[in-house]
Design a protein around this motif. Sequence first.
Motif, mmCIF file in Angstrom:
data_model
loop_
_atom_site.group_PDB
_atom_site.id
_atom_site.type_symbol
_atom_site.label_atom_id
_atom_site.label_comp_id
_atom_site.label_asym_id
_atom_site.label_seq_id
_atom_site.Cartn_x
_atom_site.Cartn_y
_atom_site.Cartn_z
ATOM 1 N N LEU A 1 65.698 26.313 31.592
ATOM 2 C CA LEU A 1 65.109 27.362 32.201
ATOM 3 C C LEU A 1 65.910 27.900 32.834
ATOM 4 O O LEU A 1 66.160 29.585 32.509
ATOM 5 C CB LEU A 1 63.690 27.132 32.680
ATOM 6 N N LEU A 2 67.171 27.980 33.832
ATOM 7 C CA LEU A 2 67.637 28.583 34.167
ATOM 8 C C LEU A 2 69.300 29.181 33.532
ATOM 9 O O LEU A 2 69.852 29.608 34.216
ATOM 10 C CB LEU A 2 68.475 28.035 36.337
ATOM 11 N N GLY A 3 69.364 28.413 32.268
ATOM 12 C CA GLY A 3 70.863 28.671 31.694
ATOM 13 C C GLY A 3 71.887 28.129 32.875
ATOM 14 O O GLY A 3 73.375 29.437 32.855
ATOM 15 N N LEU A 4 72.120 26.864 33.506
ATOM 16 C CA LEU A 4 72.753 26.724 34.847
ATOM 17 C C LEU A 4 74.247 26.707 33.270
ATOM 18 O O LEU A 4 73.946 25.913 32.343
ATOM 19 C CB LEU A 4 72.141 25.512 35.037
ATOM 20 N N PRO A 5 75.545 26.737 33.646
ATOM 21 C CA PRO A 5 76.445 26.877 33.309
ATOM 22 C C PRO A 5 76.517 24.721 33.143
ATOM 23 O O PRO A 5 76.032 24.407 34.321
ATOM 24 C CB PRO A 5 77.501 26.748 33.982
ATOM 25 N N PRO A 6 77.002 24.079 32.325
ATOM 26 C CA PRO A 6 77.305 22.453 31.500
ATOM 27 C C PRO A 6 77.579 22.547 33.174
ATOM 28 O O PRO A 6 76.630 20.841 33.449
ATOM 29 C CB PRO A 6 78.557 22.762 30.931
ATOM 30 N N ALA A 7 78.379 22.670 34.100
ATOM 31 C CA ALA A 7 78.717 21.438 34.944
ATOM 32 C C ALA A 7 77.846 20.996 36.255
ATOM 33 O O ALA A 7 77.293 20.606 36.821
ATOM 34 C CB ALA A 7 80.367 21.793 35.654
ATOM 35 N N LEU A 8 77.199 22.871 36.340
ATOM 36 C CA LEU A 8 75.589 22.515 37.636
ATOM 37 C C LEU A 8 74.667 21.917 37.325
ATOM 38 O O LEU A 8 73.799 21.611 37.856
ATOM 39 C CB LEU A 8 75.902 24.062 37.484
ATOM 40 N N ALA B 1 74.406 19.621 34.760
ATOM 41 C CA ALA B 1 74.572 18.594 35.043
ATOM 42 C C ALA B 1 74.860 17.279 36.277
ATOM 43 O O ALA B 1 73.945 16.263 36.166
ATOM 44 C CB ALA B 1 76.383 17.682 34.508
ATOM 45 N N GLY B 2 74.989 17.893 36.954
ATOM 46 C CA GLY B 2 75.263 17.812 38.550
ATOM 47 C C GLY B 2 73.464 17.744 39.154
ATOM 48 O O GLY B 2 72.931 17.074 39.040
ATOM 49 N N LEU B 3 72.950 18.530 38.271
ATOM 50 C CA LEU B 3 71.469 18.145 38.808
ATOM 51 C C LEU B 3 71.108 17.453 38.001
ATOM 52 O O LEU B 3 69.513 16.824 38.518
ATOM 53 C CB LEU B 3 70.769 19.860 38.512
ATOM 54 N N LEU C 1 81.466 28.990 45.121
ATOM 55 C CA LEU C 1 79.954 29.136 45.921
ATOM 56 C C LEU C 1 79.304 30.952 45.651
ATOM 57 O O LEU C 1 78.629 30.475 45.649
ATOM 58 C CB LEU C 1 79.981 28.705 47.509
ATOM 59 N N VAL C 2 80.268 32.107 46.076
ATOM 60 C CA VAL C 2 79.716 33.332 46.005
ATOM 61 C C VAL C 2 79.123 33.237 44.884
ATOM 62 O O VAL C 2 78.134 34.362 44.806
ATOM 63 C CB VAL C 2 81.044 33.736 46.311
ATOM 64 N N THR C 3 79.673 33.493 43.925
ATOM 65 C CA THR C 3 79.103 33.164 42.411
ATOM 66 C C THR C 3 77.836 32.275 41.853
ATOM 67 O O THR C 3 76.788 32.854 40.742
ATOM 68 C CB THR C 3 80.164 33.097 41.687
ATOM 69 N N ILE C 4 78.058 31.037 41.994
ATOM 70 C CA ILE C 4 77.056 30.146 41.653
ATOM 71 C C ILE C 4 75.908 29.584 43.010
ATOM 72 O O ILE C 4 74.857 28.918 42.757
ATOM 73 C CB ILE C 4 77.716 28.972 40.748
ATOM 74 N N ALA C 5 75.758 30.315 43.929
ATOM 75 C CA ALA C 5 75.448 29.254 45.020
ATOM 76 C C ALA C 5 73.594 29.879 45.395
ATOM 77 O O ALA C 5 72.914 29.018 45.019
ATOM 78 C CB ALA C 5 75.967 30.277 46.373
ATOM 79 N N GLY C 6 73.756 31.299 44.494
ATOM 80 C CA GLY C 6 71.964 31.506 45.038
ATOM 81 C C GLY C 6 70.950 30.825 43.660
ATOM 82 O O GLY C 6 70.430 30.227 43.211
ATOM 83 N N MET C 7 72.112 30.328 42.379
ATOM 84 C CA MET C 7 71.281 29.649 40.893
ATOM 85 C C MET C 7 71.038 28.559 41.345
ATOM 86 O O MET C 7 70.210 27.596 40.958
ATOM 87 C CB MET C 7 72.279 29.750 40.282
ATOM 88 N N ALA C 8 72.171 27.519 42.374
ATOM 89 C CA ALA C 8 72.294 26.489 42.640
ATOM 90 C C ALA C 8 71.229 25.833 43.604
ATOM 91 O O ALA C 8 70.811 24.779 43.546
ATOM 92 C CB ALA C 8 73.037 25.725 43.246
ATOM 93 N N PHE C 9 70.698 26.953 44.174
ATOM 94 C CA PHE C 9 69.827 26.847 45.518
ATOM 95 C C PHE C 9 68.292 27.218 44.470
ATOM 96 O O PHE C 9 68.068 25.727 45.144
ATOM 97 C CB PHE C 9 69.436 27.772 46.439
#
Length: 314
Positions: free
Chosen positions: A91-98, A100-102, A218-226
């Motif tokens: 749904l969020l279109g996360l990058p593959p590594a992120l 996979a981590g989720l 983290l600056v670029t992906i923190a918001g999406m990860a949260f």
Amino acid sequence: MRFIRTLSNYITQYFPLWVVLFAAAAFFQPAPFKPLGTYIPYLLGLIMLGMGLTMSLNDFKLVLTRPKDVLFGIVLRYIIMPVVAFLVAKLLGLPPALAAGLILVGACPSGTASNVMTFIAKGDTALSVTVSSFNTILAPILTPFIFLYFAGTMIPIQAGALLVDILKIVLLPVFIGITLRMIASSLVDKVNNLIPAFSVIAIIMIITAVVALNATKLVTIAGMAFLAVILHNSIGLFLGYASSRVTGMSESKARAISFEIGMENSGLAVALAMAHLDPIAAIPGAIFSVWHNFSGSLLAGFWSTRKINNQKTL
């Protein structure tokens, strides 16, 4: 001894504050904290040893008298959270590594904090402890293959290597802890009050290491990860409760299953991600370690003020 216990309670009570402070320090000055990354598997092993020291064979006996409840909690745990993680990632279109981590967080067993939250929420604590115990014991078999199924198309995964690592850093320490409790119960009982503080310190060190190693990204992906973690956790807590009630479980049982599903052993996800995946894949687990304690505390506090109605819905 009283001072040590007071200090232990202080460390445990303000866990979110320590995480924020050390994570901020690692973000702005990552270099001193990066070496901690080498010790993440050992830190998690200590956490799992502490979990084993608080467990006993009695934690597994409930399966003999209430097998349906225990089986229900285990099956839902290993279905709902991986599926939700996969859908949120898409749904969020996360990058593959992120992504996979989720998914790895979702494929890991429930965390020990779920037992505490269930107790506060006036839920079925015995059921919570039993489901947590079985989920942990089954993790070496279920976690690698569930993760491979949902994330195998995103990144290369060696399920066998994951299985071996889970055996070494989860199952072995847990069994050592249980054995020590059996042969030296009086000594273990004396230090049991200190175990949560040691676990909190170890988790803080793990999160700090992950932040330090990923500071520039983290600056670029923190918001999406949260956002991904919040959705994953919230949906898991809701579906855990709703599915339990729909299938006829009582209110106290449903509260226990809700926490068993929505709260993860995210430290395990971090350790496995750091060992086998891109370091970015450890970020969801690090965030989850903080967030699920916050959301779980809010939900437990709300339920603690609500009267239990243990009538079945079916």
